[in-house]
Design an enzyme around this catalytic site. Sequence first.
Site, short mmCIF file in Angstrom:
data_model
loop_
_atom_site.label_atom_id
_atom_site.label_comp_id
_atom_site.label_asym_id
_atom_site.label_seq_id
_atom_site.Cartn_x
_atom_site.Cartn_y
_atom_site.Cartn_z
N ASP B 258 83.87 -60.33 38.70
CA ASP B 258 84.10 -58.90 38.85
C ASP B 258 84.99 -58.39 37.73
OD1 ASP B 258 85.29 -56.85 41.60
OD2 ASP B 258 83.78 -56.53 40.08
N ASP B 385 83.38 -54.44 47.33
CA ASP B 385 84.77 -54.78 47.62
C ASP B 385 85.01 -54.88 49.11
OD1 ASP B 385 85.97 -52.86 44.83
OD2 ASP B 385 85.77 -55.03 45.05
#
EC number: 3.4.23.-
Lengths: 290, 448
Positions: B258, B385
């Site tokens: 990420d 997330d």
Amino acid sequence: MTLAVFFGCTFIAFGPAFSLFIFTIARDPLRIIILIAGAFFWLVSLLLSSLIWFIAVKASNPQDEQLQKGLLIFGVMFSVLLQEAFRFLYYKLLRKAIEGLVALSEDGCSPISIQQMAYVAGVGFGLMSGAFSMINLLADSLGPGTVGIHGDSQLYFLTSAFMTMVLIFLHTFWGILFFHGCEHRRWWEIAAVVIMHLTVSGLSFCNPLYVGSLVPSYLLMVGAAAWAYLLSGGSAQNLRRFLLCKCCSRRGGGDTLGLMGCQDWYHWTPNGSEKGIIPLSPRPEKQVVF
Amino acid sequence: MSEESEESVPLLPLQQESMASALFNTDQNDNSERRRHDNSERRRNDNAESETNGQPQSNVQQVVEQDEEEDEELTLKYGAKHVIMLFVPVTLCMVVVVATIKSVSFYTRKDGQLIYTPFTEETETVGQRALNSILNAAIMISVIIVMTILLVVLYKYRCYKVIHGWLIISSLLLLFFFSFIYLGEVFKTYNVAMDYITVALMIWNFGVVGMICIHWKGPLRLQQAYLIMISALMALVFIKYLPEWTAWLILAVISVYDLIAVLCPKGPLRMLVETAQERNETLFPALIYSSTMIWLVNMAEEDPEAQRKSKNSTYDKKAPANRTQNEDADADDGGFSQEWQQQRDNRIGPIESTPESRAAVQALPSNSQTSEDPEERGVKLGLGDFIFYSVLVGKASATASGDWNTTLACFVAILIVCCSAFSPQEMNSLLVFASSSSLSAKVESSSD
């Protein structure tokens, strides 16, 4: 057991703390962040101290009762010292944060003062400590069972809830005392906090003689509360005015913690002078009511 | 006062222009709106003497510089509020996942593994298990990387239909199939007797309303609730079907990936966001949780005025023509009521809004995100997330032999991670701010 015990113990242990949270902390996002960060610092301190204890226990003889009890006492004392050390670290972090907030603010004043931060940090420590003490108990209280069926005390859940409540309050007051001691370089205040914490934790070894641990803890809490109140600027006069609901005569009070009195610990340099320099000693003649 | 008001009238084109150019300079991002509203907020604060009353708005450069200085403060001031706005949905999602894990035993039962993780973890030796989990994680991560690159390629070459079809299929699956399974398992846990017809009705309603809310329009709270629910469902699927070591490894590798994907110049996610900003579009609604409504451009169009004109004319059919015209001119206040105008005049000085000025403002390249209240600046968090955090907490609570302390510790740690400045969302907004300030610097230098 069941729901009645669950709700009763939850409200005893966490009721005052949650009402403090809702009335003084929940409105301001900055305070919520300081609360969560305080909880996190307590968590890290517990993690480290439990790691040490775990290693010590694994490295020792599990059959030796005396040794295990000794290791437990050592573990508790070490944990207390580490918690206070992390409180000091958190104080350092918040000091830096205040300087940053002052530098970035429009009028040279931080939106939150160090004593408000001390209070919120204390509540953070207390809530996390209380949660870790009580949550597994509460989860068990929902299920079937009888407390003390093997000859232990039947009051286990209730006394744990009361102990948790007093511990949350104590952490709050210790936070205020500790930060005040650090700000004014009064080491004896810090030492008093550490000694109080050690006392309360040590007294818990009296259990199941709950009179030996609960009563002194509550007395210590009352003492710490009075001391913290006096340090935050409270006095008998303030208390009387508050109880009789008279309007406070100060102007422009930014302190929303209505219990705290009018005086401030510091004076903030007004806009135009050097930002970020905060003198430590209080100067009454230039007091900015905050 | 009258002299000032007379002065202000010829100055209003100048004011409108400078306000408009301030808008244009600070381009298409949240910061611009914030600055403009904050400027008007400041004027509101200087109650008695508003800075614009009777004075020409200072030149564009000064406005932009001032705005850039103030923007740092704003970032900090609104930063705390944004963080709290993120806390609530993340907390809710985690609460749903933990509650389900602790009560519904289906999601902690081992019923096989996904095809993405073919290697089993029931092995003889620890070394074998470690190797298997590393291989599983590698396969899963490469699948994710390939899919992300595919998505970016599709977006770059404007294959919007394919992307929309893909998103619709995946949300259909989540909203209908997974929620049906979830409902079934909850009923089994609590021993609730239920017939298929009722279940079909419930799932149909749930799914259709969800599709409408997520992909089209709906009340903001409902859309947020649906996004939280589908994140929780997805997280539960991962918790069930990923074996333990694989799950922890995947979590670790995904966080590294990420960071790389967002920060590297050639990272796929960064390219996606930059392309979206170049084209001045919002990213797909089905993938992002946003805490404010995205309003459509041209909310106040010419049409309401025309409608009002026609309404007036139908009212006064019998009235003489000039009287109708006068009424039109008076009634054509752009939709602002009298009291609103009075309030505005009190705050920021008399500004008259004529159809010409409104048309001029609307003709500007406005950003596609406006907000009613400047303090309700939205904050966006990718659903990935949510799923990531929920899988973390859920796995911790599932494998910790019923210990609630572990769950609580994970929860607090995740909240701290949300707070921290290095979440990819914050990095995004920092990137946006950096690019916008460079853009405004360019405009400044060109206007010299």
